[in-house]
Structures are given as structure tokens and as C-alpha cells.
Design a protein around this motif. Structure first.
Motif, PDB file in Angstrom:
ATOM      1  N   THR A 174      30.577  56.156  59.668  1.00 42.22           N
ATOM      2  CA  THR A 174      30.727  54.712  59.522  1.00 42.22           C
ATOM      3  C   THR A 174      30.790  54.333  58.050  1.00 42.22           C
ATOM      4  O   THR A 174      31.605  53.504  57.637  1.00 42.22           O
ATOM      5  CB  THR A 174      29.557  53.981  60.198  1.00 42.22           C
ATOM      6  N   ALA A 175      29.939  54.949  57.262  1.00 46.24           N
ATOM      7  CA  ALA A 175      29.898  54.644  55.827  1.00 46.24           C
ATOM      8  C   ALA A 175      31.220  55.006  55.156  1.00 46.24           C
ATOM      9  O   ALA A 175      31.715  54.253  54.307  1.00 46.24           O
ATOM     10  CB  ALA A 175      28.743  55.390  55.166  1.00 46.24           C
ATOM     11  N   SER A 176      31.807  56.156  55.528  1.00 52.79           N
ATOM     12  CA  SER A 176      33.061  56.552  54.891  1.00 52.79           C
ATOM     13  C   SER A 176      34.209  55.638  55.309  1.00 52.79           C
ATOM     14  O   SER A 176      35.106  55.348  54.515  1.00 52.79           O
ATOM     15  CB  SER A 176      33.391  58.009  55.218  1.00 52.79           C
ATOM     16  N   VAL A 177      34.188  55.145  56.553  1.00 53.81           N
ATOM     17  CA  VAL A 177      35.203  54.192  57.005  1.00 53.81           C
ATOM     18  C   VAL A 177      35.114  52.898  56.216  1.00 53.81           C
ATOM     19  O   VAL A 177      36.112  52.388  55.699  1.00 53.81           O
ATOM     20  CB  VAL A 177      35.048  53.896  58.517  1.00 53.81           C
ATOM     21  N   LEU A 178      33.898  52.363  56.111  1.00 51.58           N
ATOM     22  CA  LEU A 178      33.728  51.094  55.405  1.00 51.58           C
ATOM     23  C   LEU A 178      34.053  51.242  53.921  1.00 51.58           C
ATOM     24  O   LEU A 178      34.649  50.343  53.315  1.00 51.58           O
ATOM     25  CB  LEU A 178      32.309  50.575  55.595  1.00 51.58           C
ATOM     26  N   ALA A 179      33.675  52.368  53.342  1.00 52.29           N
ATOM     27  CA  ALA A 179      33.983  52.597  51.930  1.00 52.29           C
ATOM     28  C   ALA A 179      35.490  52.703  51.732  1.00 52.29           C
ATOM     29  O   ALA A 179      36.056  52.117  50.792  1.00 52.29           O
ATOM     30  CB  ALA A 179      33.286  53.861  51.442  1.00 52.29           C
ATOM     31  N   TYR A 180      36.154  53.447  52.609  1.00 54.76           N
ATOM     32  CA  TYR A 180      37.606  53.614  52.507  1.00 54.76           C
ATOM     33  C   TYR A 180      38.324  52.268  52.653  1.00 54.76           C
ATOM     34  O   TYR A 180      39.180  51.911  51.835  1.00 54.76           O
ATOM     35  CB  TYR A 180      38.093  54.576  53.585  1.00 54.76           C
ATOM     36  N   LYS A 181      37.961  51.506  53.694  1.00 51.98           N
ATOM     37  CA  LYS A 181      38.638  50.237  53.941  1.00 51.98           C
ATOM     38  C   LYS A 181      38.351  49.221  52.843  1.00 51.98           C
ATOM     39  O   LYS A 181      39.252  48.481  52.420  1.00 51.98           O
ATOM     40  CB  LYS A 181      38.218  49.671  55.302  1.00 51.98           C
ATOM     41  N   SER A 182      37.120  49.165  52.356  1.00 49.38           N
ATOM     42  CA  SER A 182      36.795  48.200  51.307  1.00 49.38           C
ATOM     43  C   SER A 182      37.462  48.578  49.994  1.00 49.38           C
ATOM     44  O   SER A 182      37.973  47.713  49.271  1.00 49.38           O
ATOM     45  CB  SER A 182      35.280  48.083  51.133  1.00 49.38           C
ATOM     46  N   ASP A 183      37.501  49.871  49.686  1.00 49.41           N
ATOM     47  CA  ASP A 183      38.168  50.302  48.459  1.00 49.41           C
ATOM     48  C   ASP A 183      39.646  49.958  48.497  1.00 49.41           C
ATOM     49  O   ASP A 183      40.211  49.481  47.492  1.00 49.41           O
ATOM     50  CB  ASP A 183      37.991  51.812  48.259  1.00 49.41           C
ATOM     51  N   ARG A 184      40.284  50.204  49.625  1.00 56.51           N
ATOM     52  CA  ARG A 184      41.710  49.889  49.741  1.00 56.51           C
ATOM     53  C   ARG A 184      41.945  48.388  49.622  1.00 56.51           C
ATOM     54  O   ARG A 184      42.897  47.936  48.975  1.00 56.51           O
ATOM     55  CB  ARG A 184      42.244  50.394  51.090  1.00 56.51           C
TER      56      ARG A 184
END
Length: 345
Positions: A281-291
Motif C-alpha cells: 500500500t505504501a509503495s502504491v501511494l508513494a508511486y501515485k503521489s510522486d507521479r
């Protein structure tokens, strides 16, 4: 953290079917790419990912077993018996499969498998269609008959929705007129609801080929101009990314890809859209927020996007990445500051 103005849901696609008995217009699926032998490490990673999503209060709405027709694929029924698919069926509310609905072979065995797999849950079926066929009363009658027959075979699964998919390619654009458009949106499928989609399959082919890029630009322009003329009607389709519908990711060949949104979901299997491991979940949120923030920062001063009211929406849908990928510096849908084309959610 990604802004809170987003539904915490994640739909998951498994591209694990090989082979298909149909050649639908505009289909760009690599029919023999996706073997069912998912490595144990990937199955375990996906199961842990889903459990983590549940722990973090994500809604698990729909997962899909694809990308080909499940009855005519080489391994469709075996896929529904796969331990990973069984695991996902326990945690997701609905399953989506592809069915051409041109015949009823295999329906009885498929219904039995689905009843065992998803008792008490929902089933949606994606049916590839053409606008030309929609204009044929015999096709409409047979389609309804086959859908009604299949629904009647299901005893414990609620088959409640058909996604009618009209690939935006020349064959459909030739018949993209008010008559066929209305017929598509008013299809009578008995007790099963319908959602009409006009996906752009060009993305699956990749945009390294300049001919594919130019074809995509041309097809997109033809479709969007037609769609704009439907504004203020019941058949109007918004041309901006739906920012409250959560995330969609696709497992394909050992990798997990984020799906951008350009009118419809727009799958691109390119390293730029790959979610690195570990899948959490953390990697998804980090990926989406960074993009999201990268898109905002890069395009805030862009002459086309910087002063557009849809900058935020396109940043969330990753539309700017698609612009860069195809080398286009102007609005893909030609809707800059067109508030009149925005539906209130």
C-alpha cells in the motif's frame, strides 16, 4: 501522501490467459504472451499486497482475469481454479471476465466454476462489440439471448453488468453516428445492466511505432469531437479523467503496472508505468503521489496545461505522461478550460 480527494480503492487485473478464438476489430492483445504459470514468489507477493491493502482500509471492488475470451482461451477454466484467483475471489467484491457472447459453448462449465469461485458476489462481463453489428437487429437479439442464457445458468453469482467495449478504430469510427451511438447506449440486455466504453487499444501496441502514434492521434481526435457534440444529453461521456474512481493496476509477465486514464483506462506496459517491488500500500501511494506532484510541477508552467482548469485532473490520470510519450504538446482531447464538458461528480 497523495491528496485525500481520491477513493481508496484498487482494482487488479491479471493478464494470465493464453490464446483466443476470436479476432475482434481493433484488438491489440498479445494472445500468446501471458502464461498461467505464475511464479510462486509473484503469487505470494500479490496475496501479501492484497492483505496489506485491506489492512490499510482500501476497498477491493473488482479484479479481472484476462486479457482474452475466457471460454475460447487455452487456459481460461484452469485460471479460475488457480490458487491466486481463488484467493482474490475471497477478498474482492466482483470478478470481471471477457466473453464475446457469439456462441454458448462452454457456458455451463464456466457457470459452475464461477458459482464455486464467487458465491454471493458479483460478476461483470466485458463484451467486445462493433457499431456495425449493433445496427443489426439479429445481432442484438442473439446477444440478449446469450446473455440471458448465461445469467440463467448462474445459481450463486450475481451477473449484474456488461461492459460493452467498442474499440476506437477505423471500423467503429466509420459507423460512429448518432443512430449507432444511441443503439449502443440503449441496448436491451434483459436483467443485466450495461456500461458502454470506447477504449483506445493503441496503447497496448506501444508508441515506439510512429505509424501507431499518428493513428492514435487521428482516432482520438475523431472520437472526441463526436463525443463533445453529445454534451447536455443523457449519452454524454466526460472526456476528463474520473479522479474519484481509485486506482487500477495490472499484473503482466511478472510485473505490476499502473493504468493511466485517458477517457477510459489506458493500459501501457512500459517501464515508466511499472510499480517496483515490494508491492505494498505504501509503495502504491508513494508511486501515485510522486507521479501526481511531478506532473503538476512539470506542467504548471506549460503553455497549454499551466492555466487549464483540468490540470489537476490530468495530473491524477497521468495524462501528461501520455502526452510526452507520443510527443504531443497540446491537449490530447482538445478540451482546455471547457467547463461545459465537465460532469459534477
Amino acid at each position: 501522501m497523495f491528496p485525500e480527494q481520491i477513493a481508496l480503492s484498487l482494482n487488479l487485473n491479471l493478464e494470465i490467459l493464453t490464446g483466443c478464438g476470436f479476432s475482434c476489430p481493433g484488438c491489440t492483445v498479445e494472445k500468446n504472451f501471458a502464461p498461467l504459470d505464475i511464479p510462486d514468489a509473484d503469487s505470494q507477493a500479490l496475496e501479501a499486497f492484497v492483505l496489506d491493502l485491506r489492512k490499510e482500509q482500501f476497498r477491493l471492488l473488482e479484479f479481472k482475469v484476462g486479457p482474452t475470451d475466457i471460454c475460447s482461451s487455452d487456459n481460461g477454466f484452469a485460471a479460475l481454479r488457480h490458487p491466486l484467483v481463488k484467493f482474490l475471489s475471497q477478498h474482492y467484491k466482483a470478478l470481471n471476465i471477457n466473453l464475446a457472447m457469439l456462441h454458448t459453448r462452454g457456458f455451463e462449465e464456466l457457470a459452475e466454476l464461477l458459482d464455486d469461485l464467487m458465491p454471493g458476489k458479483k460478476l461483470s462481463v466485458t463484451v467486445p462489440m462493433t457499431l456495425k453489428n449493433i445496427g443489426n437487429p439479429k445481432y442484438r437479439s442473439v446477444l440478449k439471448e446469450h446473455i440471458t442464457h448465461f445469467k440463467g445458468l448462474l445459481k450463486r453469482v450475481d451477473f449484474n453488468r456488461v461492459y460493452a467495449g467498442f474499440n476506437v478504430v477505423e471500423e467503429n469510427l466509420t459507423h460512429l453516428d448518432l443512430e449507432h451511438y444511441e443503439l449502443a447506449h440503449t441496448l436491451d440486455l434483459g436483467d443485466v445492466g450495461i456500461v458502454v466504453e470506447f477504449p483506445f487499444a493503441h496503447s497496448r501496441t506501444g508508441f515506439d511505432n510512429l505509424l501507431n502514434v499518428e493513428k492514435f492521434k487521428r482516432d482520438l481526435a475523431v472520437y472526441t469531437e463526436f463525443a463533445k457534440a453529445r454534451v447536455n444529453t443523457q449519452m454524454f461521456r466526460p472526456l476528463q479523467p474520473a479522479i474519484l474512481e481509485g486506482f487500477e493496476f495490472t499484473y503482466r509477465g511478472g510485473r505490476l503496472y499502473s493504468t493511466p486514464v485517458l477517457i477510459e483506462n489506458f493500459p501501457i506496459f512500459h517501464p515508466d508505468f511499472e510499480l517496483p517491488k515490494p508491492w505494498t500500500t505504501a509503495s502504491v501511494l508513494a508511486y501515485k503521489s510522486d507521479r501526481y506532484y511531478d506532473n503538476l510541477i512539470e506542467f504548471a508552467e506549460h503553455p497549454e496545461c499551466g492555466n487549464c482548469c483540468f490540470l489537476d485532473r490530468c495530473a491524477r490520470g497521468d495524462v501528461h505522461r501520455i502526452m510526452k510519450m507520443i510527443g504531443k504538446d497540446t491537449c490530447l482531447t482538445n478540451t482546455k478550460n471547457r467547463w461545459d464538458l465537465l460532469l459534477v461528480e
